[in-house]
Design a protein around this motif. Sequence first.
Motif, PDB file in Angstrom:
ATOM      1  N   MET A 238       0.987  -1.151   0.157  1.00  0.00           N
ATOM      2  CA  MET A 238      -0.061   0.044   0.072  1.00  0.00           C
ATOM      3  C   MET A 238       0.847   1.081  -0.110  1.00  0.00           C
ATOM      4  SD  MET A 238      -3.136   0.966  -0.103  1.00  0.00           S
ATOM      5  CE  MET A 238      -4.338   2.003   0.633  1.00  0.00           C
ATOM      6  N   SER A 239       1.929   1.187   0.737  1.00  0.00           N
ATOM      7  CA  SER A 239       2.769   2.361   0.829  1.00  0.00           C
ATOM      8  C   SER A 239       3.474   2.451  -0.463  1.00  0.00           C
ATOM      9  CB  SER A 239       3.692   2.298   1.743  1.00  0.00           C
ATOM     10  OG  SER A 239       4.846   1.285   1.778  1.00  0.00           O
ATOM     11  N   GLY A 240       3.783   1.402  -1.245  1.00  0.00           N
ATOM     12  CA  GLY A 240       4.304   1.814  -2.445  1.00  0.00           C
ATOM     13  C   GLY A 240       3.346   2.527  -3.460  1.00  0.00           C
ATOM     14  N   ILE A 241       2.397   1.966  -3.520  1.00  0.00           N
ATOM     15  CA  ILE A 241       1.310   2.978  -4.383  1.00  0.00           C
ATOM     16  C   ILE A 241       1.227   4.336  -4.143  1.00  0.00           C
ATOM     17  CG2 ILE A 241      -1.173   3.187  -4.944  1.00  0.00           C
ATOM     18  CD1 ILE A 241      -1.267   0.096  -4.360  1.00  0.00           C
ATOM     19  N   TRP A 242       1.279   4.517  -2.747  1.00  0.00           N
ATOM     20  CA  TRP A 242       1.286   5.897  -2.143  1.00  0.00           C
ATOM     21  C   TRP A 242       2.436   6.816  -2.586  1.00  0.00           C
ATOM     22  CZ3 TRP A 242      -2.044   9.448  -0.914  1.00  0.00           C
ATOM     23  CH2 TRP A 242      -1.871  10.482  -0.176  1.00  0.00           C
ATOM     24  N   GLU A 243       3.594   6.086  -2.776  1.00  0.00           N
ATOM     25  CA  GLU A 243       5.082   6.605  -2.850  1.00  0.00           C
ATOM     26  C   GLU A 243       4.956   6.892  -4.200  1.00  0.00           C
ATOM     27  OE1 GLU A 243       8.116   4.148  -1.333  1.00  0.00           O
ATOM     28  OE2 GLU A 243       7.463   4.630   0.602  1.00  0.00           O
ATOM     29  N   SER A 244       4.290   6.121  -5.530  1.00  0.00           N
ATOM     30  CA  SER A 244       4.426   6.367  -6.584  1.00  0.00           C
ATOM     31  C   SER A 244       3.468   7.457  -7.054  1.00  0.00           C
ATOM     32  CB  SER A 244       3.980   4.959  -7.504  1.00  0.00           C
ATOM     33  OG  SER A 244       2.432   4.698  -7.127  1.00  0.00           O
ATOM     34  N   ILE A 245       2.188   7.603  -6.279  1.00  0.00           N
ATOM     35  CA  ILE A 245       1.419   8.768  -6.533  1.00  0.00           C
ATOM     36  C   ILE A 245       2.218  10.016  -6.142  1.00  0.00           C
ATOM     37  CG2 ILE A 245      -0.903   9.771  -5.883  1.00  0.00           C
ATOM     38  CD1 ILE A 245      -1.854   6.997  -5.460  1.00  0.00           C
ATOM     39  N   THR A 246       2.734  10.053  -4.918  1.00  0.00           N
ATOM     40  CA  THR A 246       3.310  11.342  -4.697  1.00  0.00           C
ATOM     41  C   THR A 246       4.700  11.495  -5.475  1.00  0.00           C
ATOM     42  OG1 THR A 246       4.799  10.089  -2.966  1.00  0.00           O
ATOM     43  CG2 THR A 246       2.722  11.219  -2.240  1.00  0.00           C
ATOM     44  N   ALA A 247       5.293  10.538  -6.002  1.00  0.00           N
ATOM     45  CA  ALA A 247       6.392  10.844  -6.859  1.00  0.00           C
ATOM     46  C   ALA A 247       5.824  11.417  -8.218  1.00  0.00           C
ATOM     47  CB  ALA A 247       7.138   9.552  -7.136  1.00  0.00           C
ATOM     48  N   ALA A 248       4.649  10.768  -8.944  1.00  0.00           N
ATOM     49  CA  ALA A 248       4.074  11.429  -9.930  1.00  0.00           C
ATOM     50  C   ALA A 248       3.571  12.897  -9.723  1.00  0.00           C
ATOM     51  CB  ALA A 248       2.924  10.614 -10.369  1.00  0.00           C
ATOM     52  N   ILE A 249       3.238  13.092  -8.629  1.00  0.00           N
ATOM     53  CA  ILE A 249       2.892  14.790  -8.375  1.00  0.00           C
ATOM     54  C   ILE A 249       3.934  15.560  -8.211  1.00  0.00           C
ATOM     55  CG2 ILE A 249       1.666  15.959  -6.831  1.00  0.00           C
ATOM     56  CD1 ILE A 249      -0.403  13.908  -6.208  1.00  0.00           C
ATOM     57  N   ASP A 250       4.772  15.099  -7.756  1.00  0.00           N
ATOM     58  CA  ASP A 250       6.093  15.843  -7.487  1.00  0.00           C
ATOM     59  C   ASP A 250       6.900  16.132  -8.641  1.00  0.00           C
ATOM     60  OD1 ASP A 250       5.880  16.055  -4.676  1.00  0.00           O
ATOM     61  OD2 ASP A 250       7.251  14.626  -4.321  1.00  0.00           O
ATOM     62  N   SER A 251       6.848  15.078  -9.639  1.00  0.00           N
ATOM     63  CA  SER A 251       7.455  15.096 -10.931  1.00  0.00           C
ATOM     64  C   SER A 251       6.833  15.957 -11.818  1.00  0.00           C
ATOM     65  CB  SER A 251       7.614  13.764 -11.594  1.00  0.00           C
ATOM     66  OG  SER A 251       6.255  13.482 -12.012  1.00  0.00           O
ATOM     67  N   THR A 252       5.432  16.366 -11.765  1.00  0.00           N
ATOM     68  CA  THR A 252       4.786  17.291 -12.498  1.00  0.00           C
ATOM     69  C   THR A 252       5.067  18.860 -12.023  1.00  0.00           C
ATOM     70  OG1 THR A 252       2.742  16.861 -11.487  1.00  0.00           O
ATOM     71  CG2 THR A 252       2.998  15.577 -13.267  1.00  0.00           C
ATOM     72  N   HIS A 253       5.256  19.032 -10.803  1.00  0.00           N
ATOM     73  CA  HIS A 253       5.413  20.237 -10.078  1.00  0.00           C
ATOM     74  C   HIS A 253       3.961  20.869 -10.160  1.00  0.00           C
ATOM     75  CE1 HIS A 253       9.755  19.854 -10.036  1.00  0.00           C
ATOM     76  NE2 HIS A 253       9.642  19.765 -11.430  1.00  0.00           N
ATOM     77  N   LEU A 254       2.885  20.096 -10.019  1.00  0.00           N
ATOM     78  CA  LEU A 254       1.615  20.518  -9.782  1.00  0.00           C
ATOM     79  C   LEU A 254       1.288  21.371  -8.659  1.00  0.00           C
ATOM     80  CD1 LEU A 254      -1.161  20.310 -10.912  1.00  0.00           C
ATOM     81  CD2 LEU A 254      -1.658  18.258  -9.601  1.00  0.00           C
ATOM     82  N   LEU A 255       1.663  21.028  -7.337  1.00  0.00           N
ATOM     83  CA  LEU A 255       1.636  22.274  -6.290  1.00  0.00           C
ATOM     84  C   LEU A 255       2.110  23.460  -6.536  1.00  0.00           C
ATOM     85  CD1 LEU A 255       2.047  19.190  -3.510  1.00  0.00           C
ATOM     86  CD2 LEU A 255       0.052  20.344  -4.444  1.00  0.00           C
ATOM     87  N   ASP A 256       3.464  23.432  -7.080  1.00  0.00           N
ATOM     88  CA  ASP A 256       4.053  24.642  -7.349  1.00  0.00           C
ATOM     89  C   ASP A 256       3.202  25.475  -8.375  1.00  0.00           C
ATOM     90  OD1 ASP A 256       6.355  24.066  -5.613  1.00  0.00           O
ATOM     91  OD2 ASP A 256       7.298  23.082  -7.445  1.00  0.00           O
ATOM     92  N   GLN A 257       2.595  24.883  -9.262  1.00  0.00           N
ATOM     93  CA  GLN A 257       1.874  25.281 -10.395  1.00  0.00           C
ATOM     94  C   GLN A 257       0.582  25.982  -9.417  1.00  0.00           C
ATOM     95  OE1 GLN A 257       1.060  23.158 -13.713  1.00  0.00           O
ATOM     96  NE2 GLN A 257       3.336  22.414 -14.016  1.00  0.00           N
TER      97      GLN A 257
END
Length: 109
Positions: free
Chosen positions: A1-20
């Motif tokens: 379960m933590s692997g899925i969460w880590e992959s989701i947060t990695a995808a969000i970090d790679s897109t810089h969505l929060l910064d945008q």
Amino acid sequence: MSGIWESITAAIDSTHLLDQIREVDAAGLFSNPWFLVPFILLAGYMIYKQSWRDMALIGIFMGVWWVSGTPYMQTLVDGDELKVEKILPVVFGGGITLGVVIYLLLGRS
């Protein structure tokens, strides 16, 4: 379960969505015709269909977005300390807003 969460947060970090999202210029956004025309068309369509609940939810979302960028919200944390006298109105306002959203989504048919 933590692997899925880590992959989701990695995808969000790679897109810089929060910064945008943090760097959105609201005045520029609402004067941009590429945003304004579809937004007005959506509002007109919702009025035509009389989907007041959806319009209220969009209004609440935009209100929360606007409030989160006010100078008051930027003064909630002083150094490493959270100011309790300033956070309580935010907590109560958030609770009321959450209650309204739950009522709109679940309380009415």
